[in-house]
Design a protein around this motif. Structure first.
Motif, PDB file in Angstrom:
ATOM      1  N   ASP A 282       0.878  -1.168   0.000  1.00 16.03           N
ATOM      2  CA  ASP A 282       0.000   0.000   0.000  1.00 16.03           C
ATOM      3  C   ASP A 282       0.914   1.217   0.000  1.00 16.03           C
ATOM      4  O   ASP A 282       1.947   1.202   0.662  1.00 16.03           O
ATOM      5  CB  ASP A 282      -0.888  -0.022   1.251  1.00 16.03           C
ATOM      6  CG  ASP A 282      -1.984   1.016   1.206  1.00 16.03           C
ATOM      7  OD1 ASP A 282      -1.642   2.221   1.134  1.00 16.03           O
ATOM      8  OD2 ASP A 282      -3.157   0.647   1.250  1.00 16.03           O
TER       9      ASP A 282
ATOM     10  N   ASP B 279       0.442   3.943   1.425  1.00 22.81           N
ATOM     11  CA  ASP B 279       0.348   4.640   2.711  1.00 22.81           C
ATOM     12  C   ASP B 279       1.375   4.050   3.675  1.00 22.81           C
ATOM     13  O   ASP B 279       1.243   2.918   4.136  1.00 22.81           O
ATOM     14  CB  ASP B 279      -1.060   4.513   3.286  1.00 22.81           C
ATOM     15  CG  ASP B 279      -1.279   5.375   4.514  1.00 22.81           C
ATOM     16  OD1 ASP B 279      -0.333   5.542   5.312  1.00 22.81           O
ATOM     17  OD2 ASP B 279      -2.406   5.873   4.683  1.00 22.81           O
ATOM     18  N   LYS B 280       2.408   4.817   3.977  1.00 23.18           N
ATOM     19  CA  LYS B 280       3.509   4.339   4.829  1.00 23.18           C
ATOM     20  C   LYS B 280       3.070   4.105   6.270  1.00 23.18           C
ATOM     21  O   LYS B 280       3.677   3.333   6.994  1.00 23.18           O
ATOM     22  CB  LYS B 280       4.687   5.323   4.808  1.00 23.18           C
ATOM     23  CG  LYS B 280       5.175   5.700   3.424  1.00 23.18           C
ATOM     24  CD  LYS B 280       5.420   4.504   2.545  1.00 23.18           C
ATOM     25  CE  LYS B 280       5.745   4.933   1.140  1.00 23.18           C
ATOM     26  NZ  LYS B 280       4.871   4.426   0.123  1.00 23.18           N
ATOM     27  N   LEU B 281       2.009   4.776   6.694  1.00 18.44           N
ATOM     28  CA  LEU B 281       1.508   4.574   8.054  1.00 18.44           C
ATOM     29  C   LEU B 281       0.888   3.186   8.203  1.00 18.44           C
ATOM     30  O   LEU B 281       1.004   2.558   9.260  1.00 18.44           O
ATOM     31  CB  LEU B 281       0.512   5.669   8.423  1.00 18.44           C
ATOM     32  CG  LEU B 281       1.103   7.080   8.406  1.00 18.44           C
ATOM     33  CD1 LEU B 281       0.012   8.118   8.556  1.00 18.44           C
ATOM     34  CD2 LEU B 281       2.167   7.247   9.458  1.00 18.44           C
ATOM     35  N   ILE B 282       0.270   2.683   7.148  1.00 17.99           N
ATOM     36  CA  ILE B 282      -0.254   1.314   7.170  1.00 17.99           C
ATOM     37  C   ILE B 282       0.904   0.332   7.290  1.00 17.99           C
ATOM     38  O   ILE B 282       0.844  -0.629   8.061  1.00 17.99           O
ATOM     39  CB  ILE B 282      -1.112   1.033   5.919  1.00 17.99           C
ATOM     40  CG1 ILE B 282      -2.404   1.849   5.987  1.00 17.99           C
ATOM     41  CG2 ILE B 282      -1.405  -0.459   5.775  1.00 17.99           C
ATOM     42  CD1 ILE B 282      -3.247   1.805   4.727  1.00 17.99           C
ATOM     43  N   ALA B 283       1.989   0.576   6.555  1.00 23.53           N
ATOM     44  CA  ALA B 283       3.167  -0.290   6.645  1.00 23.53           C
ATOM     45  C   ALA B 283       3.762  -0.234   8.053  1.00 23.53           C
ATOM     46  O   ALA B 283       4.168  -1.253   8.608  1.00 23.53           O
ATOM     47  CB  ALA B 283       4.214   0.125   5.612  1.00 23.53           C
ATOM     48  N   TRP B 284       3.803   0.963   8.641  1.00 18.62           N
ATOM     49  CA  TRP B 284       4.350   1.077   9.992  1.00 18.62           C
ATOM     50  C   TRP B 284       3.496   0.301  10.991  1.00 18.62           C
ATOM     51  O   TRP B 284       4.018  -0.369  11.875  1.00 18.62           O
ATOM     52  CB  TRP B 284       4.465   2.534  10.435  1.00 18.62           C
ATOM     53  CG  TRP B 284       5.217   2.653  11.714  1.00 18.62           C
ATOM     54  CD1 TRP B 284       6.569   2.760  11.858  1.00 18.62           C
ATOM     55  CD2 TRP B 284       4.675   2.631  13.037  1.00 18.62           C
ATOM     56  NE1 TRP B 284       6.899   2.814  13.187  1.00 18.62           N
ATOM     57  CE2 TRP B 284       5.746   2.730  13.940  1.00 18.62           C
ATOM     58  CE3 TRP B 284       3.389   2.536  13.544  1.00 18.62           C
ATOM     59  CZ2 TRP B 284       5.573   2.743  15.310  1.00 18.62           C
ATOM     60  CZ3 TRP B 284       3.214   2.545  14.913  1.00 18.62           C
ATOM     61  CH2 TRP B 284       4.303   2.646  15.777  1.00 18.62           C
ATOM     62  N   ASP B 285       2.180   0.391  10.855  1.00 18.61           N
ATOM     63  CA  ASP B 285       1.293  -0.358  11.747  1.00 18.61           C
ATOM     64  C   ASP B 285       1.577  -1.857  11.666  1.00 18.61           C
ATOM     65  O   ASP B 285       1.502  -2.564  12.660  1.00 18.61           O
ATOM     66  CB  ASP B 285      -0.175  -0.099  11.404  1.00 18.61           C
ATOM     67  CG  ASP B 285      -0.642   1.291  11.822  1.00 18.61           C
ATOM     68  OD1 ASP B 285      -0.026   1.894  12.730  1.00 18.61           O
ATOM     69  OD2 ASP B 285      -1.626   1.781  11.233  1.00 18.61           O
ATOM     70  N   LYS B 286       1.937  -2.334  10.483  1.00 17.92           N
ATOM     71  CA  LYS B 286       2.204  -3.762  10.293  1.00 17.92           C
ATOM     72  C   LYS B 286       3.605  -4.164  10.736  1.00 17.92           C
ATOM     73  O   LYS B 286       3.785  -5.178  11.390  1.00 17.92           O
ATOM     74  CB  LYS B 286       2.005  -4.125   8.822  1.00 17.92           C
ATOM     75  CG  LYS B 286       2.168  -5.601   8.525  1.00 17.92           C
ATOM     76  CD  LYS B 286       1.813  -5.912   7.093  1.00 17.92           C
ATOM     77  CE  LYS B 286       1.927  -7.400   6.826  1.00 17.92           C
ATOM     78  NZ  LYS B 286       1.533  -7.725   5.449  1.00 17.92           N
TER      79      LYS B 286
ATOM     80  N   TYR C  21       3.835  12.516   6.711  1.00 18.53           N
ATOM     81  CA  TYR C  21       4.385  11.268   7.270  1.00 18.53           C
ATOM     82  C   TYR C  21       5.395  11.563   8.374  1.00 18.53           C
ATOM     83  O   TYR C  21       5.388  10.918   9.422  1.00 18.53           O
ATOM     84  CB  TYR C  21       5.043  10.420   6.191  1.00 18.53           C
ATOM     85  CG  TYR C  21       4.081   9.701   5.293  1.00 18.53           C
ATOM     86  CD1 TYR C  21       2.921   9.121   5.783  1.00 18.53           C
ATOM     87  CD2 TYR C  21       4.336   9.569   3.934  1.00 18.53           C
ATOM     88  CE1 TYR C  21       2.038   8.452   4.951  1.00 18.53           C
ATOM     89  CE2 TYR C  21       3.468   8.895   3.107  1.00 18.53           C
ATOM     90  CZ  TYR C  21       2.323   8.338   3.618  1.00 18.53           C
ATOM     91  OH  TYR C  21       1.455   7.674   2.801  1.00 18.53           O
TER      92      TYR C  21
END
Length: 69
Positions: free
Chosen positions: A31, A33-40, A61
């Protein structure tokens, strides 16, 4: 990749990056969206091309990441 053909195929790029002893894991971008990656992944560092530097999206970001650490 922005309308460019890579010299090294993506799967080999991932292998090369993952072989670096300082890298815990290199993953494909699922995705934008880097925040989604950070959440994961809860990463400490993220690397992107310098064409992102100073853009409104990257500034957002930086602000979001600073609040999460």
């Amino acid at each position: 990749m922005k309308n460019k053909n890579p010299i090294i195929p993506f799967q080999e790029q991932i292998k090369i990056v993952n072989s670096n002893k300082y890298v815990d894991i290199a993953v494909s971008e699922e995705d934008t969206d880097k925040l989604i990656a950070w959440d994961k992944y809860k990463f400490d560092l993220i690397f992107k091309g310098d064409d992102w530097k100073g853009t409104p999206k990257w500034v957002r970001y930086e602000e979001e990441f600073s609040m999460r650490n």
